[in-house]
Design an enzyme around this catalytic site. Sequence first.
Site, PDB file in Angstrom:
ATOM      1  N   SER A 216       0.845  -1.189   0.000  1.00  0.00           N
ATOM      2  CA  SER A 216       0.000   0.000   0.000  1.00  0.00           C
ATOM      3  C   SER A 216       0.886   1.247   0.000  1.00  0.00           C
ATOM      4  CB  SER A 216      -0.957  -0.050   1.194  1.00  0.00           C
ATOM      5  OG  SER A 216      -2.028   0.835   1.016  1.00  0.00           O
TER       6      SER A 216
ATOM      7  N   ASP B 251      -9.670  -3.661  -5.771  1.00  0.00           N
ATOM      8  CA  ASP B 251      -9.125  -2.867  -4.671  1.00  0.00           C
ATOM      9  C   ASP B 251      -9.606  -1.416  -4.793  1.00  0.00           C
ATOM     10  OD1 ASP B 251      -7.606  -1.516  -2.801  1.00  0.00           O
ATOM     11  OD2 ASP B 251      -5.732  -2.508  -3.323  1.00  0.00           O
TER      12      ASP B 251
ATOM     13  N   HIS C  79      -7.886  -5.078  -1.716  1.00  0.00           N
ATOM     14  CA  HIS C  79      -6.699  -4.537  -1.052  1.00  0.00           C
ATOM     15  C   HIS C  79      -6.017  -5.559  -0.145  1.00  0.00           C
ATOM     16  CE1 HIS C  79      -4.266  -1.044  -0.202  1.00  0.00           C
ATOM     17  NE2 HIS C  79      -4.352  -1.241   1.094  1.00  0.00           N
TER      18      HIS C  79
END
Length: 701
Positions: free
Chosen positions: A549, A635, A670
């Site tokens: 991320s 995501d 995600h």
Amino acid sequence: MTQAKTPSKPPVAPRRPHSLTRHGITVTDDYAWLKDEKWQEVLRDPKVLDPDIRKYLDEENVYTESLLGHTASLQKTLVGEMRGRIKEDDSSVPSPDGPFAYFRRFREGGQHELFGRMPRDGGEGEIVLDGDALAKDHKYFKFGGSRHSYDHKLQAWSADTKGSEYFSIRVRDWGSGKDLGDLVEETDGGVVWAADCKSFFYVKLDDNHRPMQVWRHKLGTKQADDTLVYEEQDAGWFTHLHESTSGRFCVIAGGDHETSEQRLIDLANPEAPPRLVAAREEGVQYSLADRGDELFILTNADDAIDFKIVTAPLASPERKNWRDLIPYRPGIYIIDLDLYAGHLVRLERANALPSVVIRDLATKDEHAIAFDEAAYSLDTMGSYEFETTNLRFAYSSMTTPSEVYDYDMVKRTRTLRKRQEIPSGHNAADYVTTRIMAKAQDGAEVPVSILHRRGLKLDGTAPLLLYGYGSYGMAMPASFNANRLSLVDRGFVYAIAHIRGGADKGWGWYLDGKREKKTNSFDDFAASARALIDAKYTSAKRIVGHGGSAGGMLMGAVANRAGELFAGIVAEVPFVDVLNTMLDDTLPLTPPEWPEWGNPIESEKDFRTILSYSPYDNVAARDYPAILAMGGLTDPRVTYWEPAKWIARLRATMSGGGPVLLRTNMGAGHGGASGRFDRLDEVAIVYAFALWAAGMAEAGV
């Protein structure tokens, strides 16, 4: 990855230049076409993805398979090892509430949690939600929230079945074991019950996947008939709900990364409008707990960079009535507070090590719970009950599996309730956890936590995995993770760089790694790598960098700036296309992220700052280490096209090194795969890549 394949040729993404000019600066993006124009629809239904984009992502997956397919047996071995360290029928310590104690557990071989309860003083347990049964008709399944009603008759629960983080809420009857007819869709997953158990509050996500509205749902009615309770007007603010510490209120917590504001709904009077606690002031953050007619507020008001605790009357809680209880102490960061009928508990961190401090509210006496290891993790776990002297907390270190304790805050005695079991065996004495300080280029001291096998020779020959994050004030705890042992047992050193941008050394450590100071995060990570080399833990080109991320942005920036230090880099769901994402105010996270990165739409300075480090925009004709980028098609946080565009540009621009690989999970978001064992498959790919980059994938280990 199933079998070895002859390496195919890397896909070549066609260049379709798209230019954008802002503040007199023109930026050309050859791969903008990889962003599907109807991306909002793709989040809800991945099948509508543009065929050209799907074809390209599929080709990248085939190419990655062709290069890493030969590690299939290694991956299988790694999964077996990691699964062998999981207690398959693991269970949480039951948490008491009234006549019952609620728990979560797994069944042997099960991928998903079961939610249940037992009589408070022990006895036969019953299961109300069986995650394995609920997931069986879905490729992806993830629980959101699960909360019993105050009368213990109903269980509100939510799940996401696409990986897009749109959660649907249902309500299950404990008596019948069946769901009621109620269905509330497109929420953030959280639920707060009204005191009469006839309605609940939830947050609805808008078309851009933003949590902006609080609604009340009355049982037995349709979602279309729900009542709008509160709507946030600022697209840069997110809104979430939780119960207050006493259970009397639903707290509407709103904010961005710099400012916050909270409102209270009296759960005994759920139709009353929410009451504002203290109006938003730019840069002022606060969170609260309630006890009787008083609020206890954790805040950075009055330049309390590492936060302080104030009190305010419940009847008039505005800023002017705040009074210091625990004053600001520079360098001692108050992470969180928890409140009970007779005690205030605060979790603090000083010099990157946490402690729990307990204050008797009657006598004002304080005492701390701390531990002796060089690096460790400590967390309070909360409670359903307010009228209790019991505090539950969890402790672990990089060598010590997690331990859950019940602590009597009056008697100051602790009881071990659970120690994480490692079925395949674990001897903490076989490992060493330690810490060094890396000196950054501006003189800052960066803590680096280290795990390795006992007996490691410090001669620079060991491969090393260096993990980092460094954003949003999130600290990276030096906690136990059984998966890492699969690398460490093969001779790897595992290290965590506690870089600026995280709050590992206090909130000032975070402020020193954001916006115009963002590059401190990247420099700290490179300094950590060099310090590990200097201390002979490893050598240049023996290090594999790993981040996800915002930590994936770190990986992309470090690949551009200090790629010569690394044998390989793994970037999971990497936020690498920073400028284009911050210029698109329709994306879910963009407006709330402007305080973190800057707003390049409004500010030329912010535009230039982001452009100077954005990994995608700074890919250059230079040698790069081997890179594995991993994304998720659905995501909503780091959209699939960010890693796809990055790998396409790397491959077209780099002058040597590599290879650079893209793996897109076409059925997840995600967090990757949803089941606890399926997730191990993805961890095994990361570790197999790390071993391969270090020249160890063929060693039969």
